[in-house]
Enzyme design. Structure first.
Site, PDB file in Angstrom:
ATOM      1  N   ASN A   8       0.486 -17.195   1.239  1.00 47.88           N
ATOM      2  CA  ASN A   8       1.353 -17.805   0.741  1.00 47.88           C
ATOM      3  C   ASN A   8       1.420 -19.044   0.096  1.00 47.88           C
ATOM      4  O   ASN A   8       2.357 -19.838  -0.098  1.00 47.88           O
ATOM      5  CB  ASN A   8       2.593 -17.893   1.805  1.00 47.88           C
ATOM      6  CG  ASN A   8       2.555 -18.338   3.043  1.00 47.88           C
ATOM      7  OD1 ASN A   8       1.178 -18.881   3.387  1.00 47.88           O
ATOM      8  ND2 ASN A   8       3.369 -18.895   3.810  1.00 47.88           N
ATOM      9  N   CYS A   9       0.215 -19.607   0.260  1.00 47.15           N
ATOM     10  CA  CYS A   9      -0.353 -20.889  -0.239  1.00 47.15           C
ATOM     11  C   CYS A   9      -0.238 -20.966  -1.802  1.00 47.15           C
ATOM     12  O   CYS A   9      -0.812 -20.099  -2.142  1.00 47.15           O
ATOM     13  CB  CYS A   9      -1.541 -21.360   0.429  1.00 47.15           C
ATOM     14  SG  CYS A   9      -2.401 -22.887  -0.248  1.00 47.15           S
ATOM     15  N   ASP A  10       0.375 -21.753  -2.267  1.00 42.37           N
ATOM     16  CA  ASP A  10       0.348 -21.896  -3.775  1.00 42.37           C
ATOM     17  C   ASP A  10      -0.863 -22.198  -4.445  1.00 42.37           C
ATOM     18  O   ASP A  10      -1.121 -21.086  -5.457  1.00 42.37           O
ATOM     19  CB  ASP A  10       1.424 -23.003  -4.408  1.00 42.37           C
ATOM     20  CG  ASP A  10       2.761 -22.769  -4.204  1.00 42.37           C
ATOM     21  OD1 ASP A  10       3.224 -21.773  -3.898  1.00 42.37           O
ATOM     22  OD2 ASP A  10       3.661 -23.874  -4.089  1.00 42.37           O
TER      23      ASP A  10
END
Length: 116
Positions: A8-10
């Site tokens: 979920n890290c951009d």
């Protein structure tokens, strides 16, 4: 080829999208679900050092007490923190055959790595 990070890290999402777009086969290792074995973290520390690997701008770092932050001043202290809280590791980390190819995401660097 292996990419390490948190789904979920951009920045990890951008890296994965770039790699998919360029049909680069790799496996993904989720720090949160799979953790980081001490031997692997030690290997990265030997290659890059704690100053590069520890993400001191992220939420995990900010959540640490000042006392704990002050103790992270060498590879051994960083190793313990990386194993306890893998989300402290800067990401994504791109590795091939035990060698760190790139830390973070930069399309130009990725293009150079893959000769594109």
């Amino acid at each position: 080829m292996k990419l390490y990070g948190i789904p979920n890290c951009d920045t990890v999402r951008k890296a994965r999208a770039w790699l998919d777009q360029h049909a680069i086969a790799l496996s993904f290792h989720d720090f949160r679900k799979q953790g980081v074995p001490a031997e692997l973290a030690q290997h990265w520390l030997e290659q890059l050092g704690w100053q590069q690997l520890i993400n001191r701008k992220g939420l995990t770092w900010r959540a640490l007490s000042q006392q704990r932050k002050d103790t992270i001043d060498n590879n051994l202290a960083a190793l313990q923190l990386m194993v306890e809280q893998p989300s402290i590791i800067r990401r994504p980390l791109l590795e091939q055959q035990g060698r760190v190819l790139h830390l973070g995401y930069d399309p130009a660097s990725y293009a150079k790595i893959f000769n594109l």
